[in-house]
Design a protein around this motif. Structure first.
Motif, PDB file in Angstrom:
ATOM      1  N   PHE A   1       0.812  -1.228   0.000  1.00 38.31           N
ATOM      2  CA  PHE A   1       0.000   0.000   0.000  1.00 38.31           C
ATOM      3  C   PHE A   1       0.840   1.271   0.000  1.00 38.31           C
ATOM      4  CE2 PHE A   1      -3.299  -2.999   1.323  1.00 38.31           C
ATOM      5  CZ  PHE A   1      -4.218  -2.701   0.335  1.00 38.31           C
ATOM      6  N   ASP A   2       2.084   1.172   0.444  1.00 38.81           N
ATOM      7  CA  ASP A   2       2.904   2.388   0.384  1.00 38.81           C
ATOM      8  C   ASP A   2       3.188   2.777  -1.066  1.00 38.81           C
ATOM      9  OD1 ASP A   2       4.215  -0.041   0.491  1.00 38.81           O
ATOM     10  OD2 ASP A   2       6.063   0.804   1.301  1.00 38.81           O
ATOM     11  N   TRP A   3       3.272   1.779  -1.960  1.00 41.50           N
ATOM     12  CA  TRP A   3       3.463   2.123  -3.375  1.00 41.50           C
ATOM     13  C   TRP A   3       2.190   2.728  -3.958  1.00 41.50           C
ATOM     14  CZ3 TRP A   3       5.557  -3.448  -3.721  1.00 41.50           C
ATOM     15  CH2 TRP A   3       6.857  -3.484  -3.212  1.00 41.50           C
TER      16      TRP A   3
ATOM     17  N   TYR B   1      -3.134   3.713   5.986  1.00 40.46           N
ATOM     18  CA  TYR B   1      -3.652   3.340   4.665  1.00 40.46           C
ATOM     19  C   TYR B   1      -5.150   3.589   4.580  1.00 40.46           C
ATOM     20  CZ  TYR B   1       0.935   1.201   4.419  1.00 40.46           C
ATOM     21  OH  TYR B   1       2.288   0.986   4.436  1.00 40.46           O
ATOM     22  N   GLU B   2      -5.855   3.385   5.697  1.00 33.47           N
ATOM     23  CA  GLU B   2      -7.289   3.696   5.703  1.00 33.47           C
ATOM     24  C   GLU B   2      -7.477   5.171   5.358  1.00 33.47           C
ATOM     25  OE1 GLU B   2      -9.082   2.508   9.398  1.00 33.47           O
ATOM     26  OE2 GLU B   2      -8.646   0.380   9.098  1.00 33.47           O
ATOM     27  N   GLN B   3      -6.656   6.025   5.993  1.00 32.09           N
ATOM     28  CA  GLN B   3      -6.749   7.468   5.763  1.00 32.09           C
ATOM     29  C   GLN B   3      -6.397   7.823   4.333  1.00 32.09           C
ATOM     30  OE1 GLN B   3      -8.190   9.310   8.096  1.00 32.09           O
ATOM     31  NE2 GLN B   3      -8.258  10.895   6.504  1.00 32.09           N
ATOM     32  N   MET B   4      -5.389   7.166   3.778  1.00 34.97           N
ATOM     33  CA  MET B   4      -4.977   7.435   2.402  1.00 34.97           C
ATOM     34  C   MET B   4      -6.162   7.205   1.453  1.00 34.97           C
ATOM     35  SD  MET B   4      -3.656   5.363  -0.485  1.00 34.97           S
ATOM     36  CE  MET B   4      -3.071   3.853   0.231  1.00 34.97           C
ATOM     37  N   PHE B   5      -6.883   6.091   1.642  1.00 28.67           N
ATOM     38  CA  PHE B   5      -8.033   5.806   0.780  1.00 28.67           C
ATOM     39  C   PHE B   5      -9.167   6.789   1.033  1.00 28.67           C
ATOM     40  CE2 PHE B   5      -6.226   1.455   0.136  1.00 28.67           C
ATOM     41  CZ  PHE B   5      -6.235   1.479  -1.247  1.00 28.67           C
ATOM     42  N   ARG B   6      -9.382   7.132   2.311  1.00 30.79           N
ATOM     43  CA  ARG B   6     -10.450   8.101   2.611  1.00 30.79           C
ATOM     44  C   ARG B   6     -10.167   9.428   1.910  1.00 30.79           C
ATOM     45  NH1 ARG B   6     -10.124   6.654   8.151  1.00 30.79           N
ATOM     46  NH2 ARG B   6     -11.749   5.182   8.727  1.00 30.79           N
TER      47      ARG B   6
ATOM     48  N   ARG C   1     -14.547   1.260   1.235  1.00 30.93           N
ATOM     49  CA  ARG C   1     -15.234   0.751   2.427  1.00 30.93           C
ATOM     50  C   ARG C   1     -14.168   0.299   3.408  1.00 30.93           C
ATOM     51  NH1 ARG C   1     -20.649  -1.193   1.758  1.00 30.93           N
ATOM     52  NH2 ARG C   1     -21.557   0.403   0.430  1.00 30.93           N
ATOM     53  N   ILE C   2     -14.204   0.874   4.580  1.00 31.31           N
ATOM     54  CA  ILE C   2     -13.300   0.401   5.625  1.00 31.31           C
ATOM     55  C   ILE C   2     -14.059  -0.678   6.383  1.00 31.31           C
ATOM     56  CG2 ILE C   2     -11.991   1.032   7.716  1.00 31.31           C
ATOM     57  CD1 ILE C   2     -10.959   2.464   5.228  1.00 31.31           C
ATOM     58  N   GLY C   3     -13.513  -1.872   6.417  1.00 35.47           N
ATOM     59  CA  GLY C   3     -14.190  -2.945   7.137  1.00 35.47           C
ATOM     60  C   GLY C   3     -14.050  -4.259   6.413  1.00 35.47           C
ATOM     61  N   TYR C   4     -14.908  -5.173   6.797  1.00 33.90           N
ATOM     62  CA  TYR C   4     -14.826  -6.520   6.258  1.00 33.90           C
ATOM     63  C   TYR C   4     -16.204  -6.939   5.782  1.00 33.90           C
ATOM     64  CZ  TYR C   4     -13.663 -11.418   5.907  1.00 33.90           C
ATOM     65  OH  TYR C   4     -13.442 -12.673   5.421  1.00 33.90           O
ATOM     66  N   SER C   5     -16.335  -7.341   4.538  1.00 33.14           N
ATOM     67  CA  SER C   5     -17.609  -7.867   4.045  1.00 33.14           C
ATOM     68  C   SER C   5     -17.339  -8.869   2.937  1.00 33.14           C
ATOM     69  CB  SER C   5     -18.483  -6.730   3.510  1.00 33.14           C
ATOM     70  OG  SER C   5     -19.462  -7.258   2.642  1.00 33.14           O
ATOM     71  N   ASN C   6     -17.686 -10.109   3.216  1.00 33.35           N
ATOM     72  CA  ASN C   6     -17.493 -11.165   2.218  1.00 33.35           C
ATOM     73  C   ASN C   6     -18.315 -10.864   0.974  1.00 33.35           C
ATOM     74  OD1 ASN C   6     -16.477 -13.656   1.322  1.00 33.35           O
ATOM     75  ND2 ASN C   6     -18.328 -14.709   1.994  1.00 33.35           N
ATOM     76  N   GLU C   7     -19.537 -10.359   1.174  1.00 32.09           N
ATOM     77  CA  GLU C   7     -20.407 -10.058   0.039  1.00 32.09           C
ATOM     78  C   GLU C   7     -19.747  -9.018  -0.880  1.00 32.09           C
ATOM     79  OE1 GLU C   7     -24.308  -8.785   1.145  1.00 32.09           O
ATOM     80  OE2 GLU C   7     -24.864  -8.319  -0.931  1.00 32.09           O
ATOM     81  N   ILE C   8     -19.217  -7.959  -0.295  1.00 31.17           N
ATOM     82  CA  ILE C   8     -18.601  -6.915  -1.126  1.00 31.17           C
ATOM     83  C   ILE C   8     -17.321  -7.433  -1.773  1.00 31.17           C
ATOM     84  CG2 ILE C   8     -17.526  -4.612  -1.061  1.00 31.17           C
ATOM     85  CD1 ILE C   8     -19.736  -3.771   0.812  1.00 31.17           C
TER      86      ILE C   8
END
Ligand code: ADP
Ligand code: GLC
Length: 469
Positions: free
Chosen positions: A308-310, A335-340, A353-360
């Motif tokens: 993610f640093d790249w 990295y969460e902040q970078m995406f936000r 989306r920050i989090g975990y979702s198998n569906e997504i």
């Protein structure tokens, strides 16, 4: 098998996919397999009807009693034994909470290993104990040293699978006493590692054989660059070190039958993939006109292992290309902040989306055009293999399992550890995307690859036989 996670009961990453699928593939080849894992809070709803296999199974760490109950379920020919000990496992997460490891993780997994050996004594007598990663590694020194005089274990062979050498289970020297281990194990030829207790190291030292989850990673971990300080030890065991690439459970991960995606499709008829793309854009709240743009997807733990640093380094330039980006994951706040920030600056083309979702995760596999996985190191990696089946073209770094599973006909690879190299590979993919005939042939080459568990399970069977004589 002894492991710390397995689908559908508990999952943080690919280890769970493997322990959910490999035993089943082995069982369908005629092996008798049982899995021992903790009964976590997230598994409880699936265990309503589980049998009480053993009440108060004797487990002792030194002089401290840690007796456990064992529950069991049969799942597609495999017995899953769950170690029930609410004070250890009935918690919101598996290993870490609010960014910090549970401070008693050595006890939690020490109890798991002791309990697994007690299961082997009283409930399921195996020829091989196949233990995974640091969480299960204590099985080996316990059996070889502490239980060396117990005839129950005579003849049982020990196989360690390393899914990620970056996680070794390091604890202070004092944890040896908490775990009830012999002080003699605290030396560099056993569990000591620069003044700490290293559980994975114990798992390596006392294993009869070791394998990791791709051929290339088996080579890489014997080098300074990828060995995390254990390269010397692994070199000394190179005759017993194997690389068996993971498979995929195509009943879970296929566009023909996936239960989470908007439309089914296949290599012969890709029309549903466009519908999945539109659905993915809707799910992430991105404008529908992005459907004509190349859509880059990511599903990952947000840790530096994954490169993610790249991505951070090139994000500004990447969004200047005509692309849309969706990602789901969580992990390091940086990295969460970078995406936000990226999504806030480009709300019409970037969503996170920050989090975990198998569906997504499934929707991203199906609806994206390009899947990004620029890992610094990757023992195997499953998402890139799922992407192939979904006709989503992987852009990966040529390391570990990424290098073994992606070739020039199915995706785009770069070697050098740099943001520039990553950007060059993405741009090559974008050029190919605009050439519809070429793109279709890449998609179809990937969709036609077969990474089902059959071949890998056969390799494990052969290794068990080789160990068992
Ligand atoms: P690792 O085990 O190193 O995380 P893998 O590629 O082997 O990497 O496996 C990751 C697994 O975890 C895949 O099944 C992937 O879909 C899943 N996964 C990772 N992050 C998420 C997330 N945020 N939401 C849903 N699934 C995720
Ligand atoms: C680990 C590795 C990943 C691998 C998975 C399953 O989590 O990081 O590369 O696919 O285990 O073996």
């Amino acid at each position: 098998m002894v492991a710390s996670e397995a689908t559908p009961y508990a999952k943080t990453g690919g280890l769970a996919d493997v322990i959910g699928a490999l035993p089943v593939a082995l069982a369908s080849r005629g092996e008798q397999v049982a899995v021992v894992m903790p009964l976590y809070r997230e598994a409880a709803p699936l265990l309503d009807g589980a049998a009480r296999a053993y009440d108060s199974l004797p487990v002792q760490l030194g002089t401290a009693p840690w007796n456990v109950n064992v529950r069991s379920v049969e799942n597609r020919g495999v017995t899953f034994y769950f170690v029930e000990r609410p004070d250890l496992y009935d918690r919101p997460e598996l290993y870490t909470e609010a960014g910090a490891d549970y401070p008693d993780n050595h006890i939690r997994y020490g109890v798991l290993c002791h309990a697994a050996l007690a299961v082997a004594k009283r409930l399921f007598r195996p020829d091989v104990i196949h233990y995974h990663d640091w969480q299960a590694s204590l099985c080996a020194p316990l059996m070889r040293v502490h239980l060396a005089g117990d005839p129950t274990y005579y003849g049982i062979k020990l196989l360690l699978t390393i899914h990620n050498l970056g996680y070794q289970g390091l604890f202070p020297a004092s944890s040896l006493t908490d775990l009830g281990l012999d002080r003699n194990l605290f030396h560099p030829g056993a569990l000591e590692f620069h003044g700490s207790v290293n559980l994975l190291k114990g798992g390596i030292v006392y294993a009869d054989a070791i394998n990791t989850v791709s051929r290339k990673y088996a080579e890489e971990i014997q080098t300074h660059e990828y060995g995390f300080g254990l390269e010397g030890l692994l070199q000394s065991r190179s005759a017993d070190l194997h690389g068996i690439v993971n498979g995929v459970d195509y009943s879970e991960w296929s566009p023909e039958c996936d239960r989470y995606i908007a439309h089914h499709y296949s290599a012969e008829d890709l029309s549903g993939k466009r519908e999945c793309k539109a659905d993915l854009l809707r799910t992430f709240g991105l404008p529908a006109d992005n459907v004509g743009r190349p859509l880059i997807g990511m599903v990952s733990r947000f840790v530096s292992q994954k490169g993610f640093d790249w991505i951070e380094e090139i994000a500004g330039e990447l969004v200047r290309e005509d692309v849309a980006i969706v990602a789901i994951g969580s992990g390091e706040s940086r990295y969460e902040q970078m995406f936000r920030d990226l999504a806030a600056a480009h709300p019409d083309r970037v969503a996170i989306r920050i989090g975990y979702s198998n569906e997504i995760a499934h929707k991203i596999e199906a609806g994206s055009d390009i899947f990004l996985m620029p890992s610094r190191y990757e023992p195997c990696g499953l998402n890139q293999i799922y992407s192939l089946r979904f006709g989503t073209v992987p852009v990966v770094r040529a390391t570990g399992g990424l290098d073994d599973t992606i070739d020039e006909s199915t995706g785009f690879k770069f070697e050098e550890c740099s943001g520039t190299a990553l950007l060059t590979a993405i741009r090559a993919a974008l050029v190919a995307f605009r050439d519809r005939t070429r793109w279709l042939s890449i998609i179809q080459a990937g969709m036609n690859k077969d990474f089902s568990w059959n071949a890998s399970a056969a390799a494990y069977s052969a290794l068990y036989r080789q160990l068992g004589g």
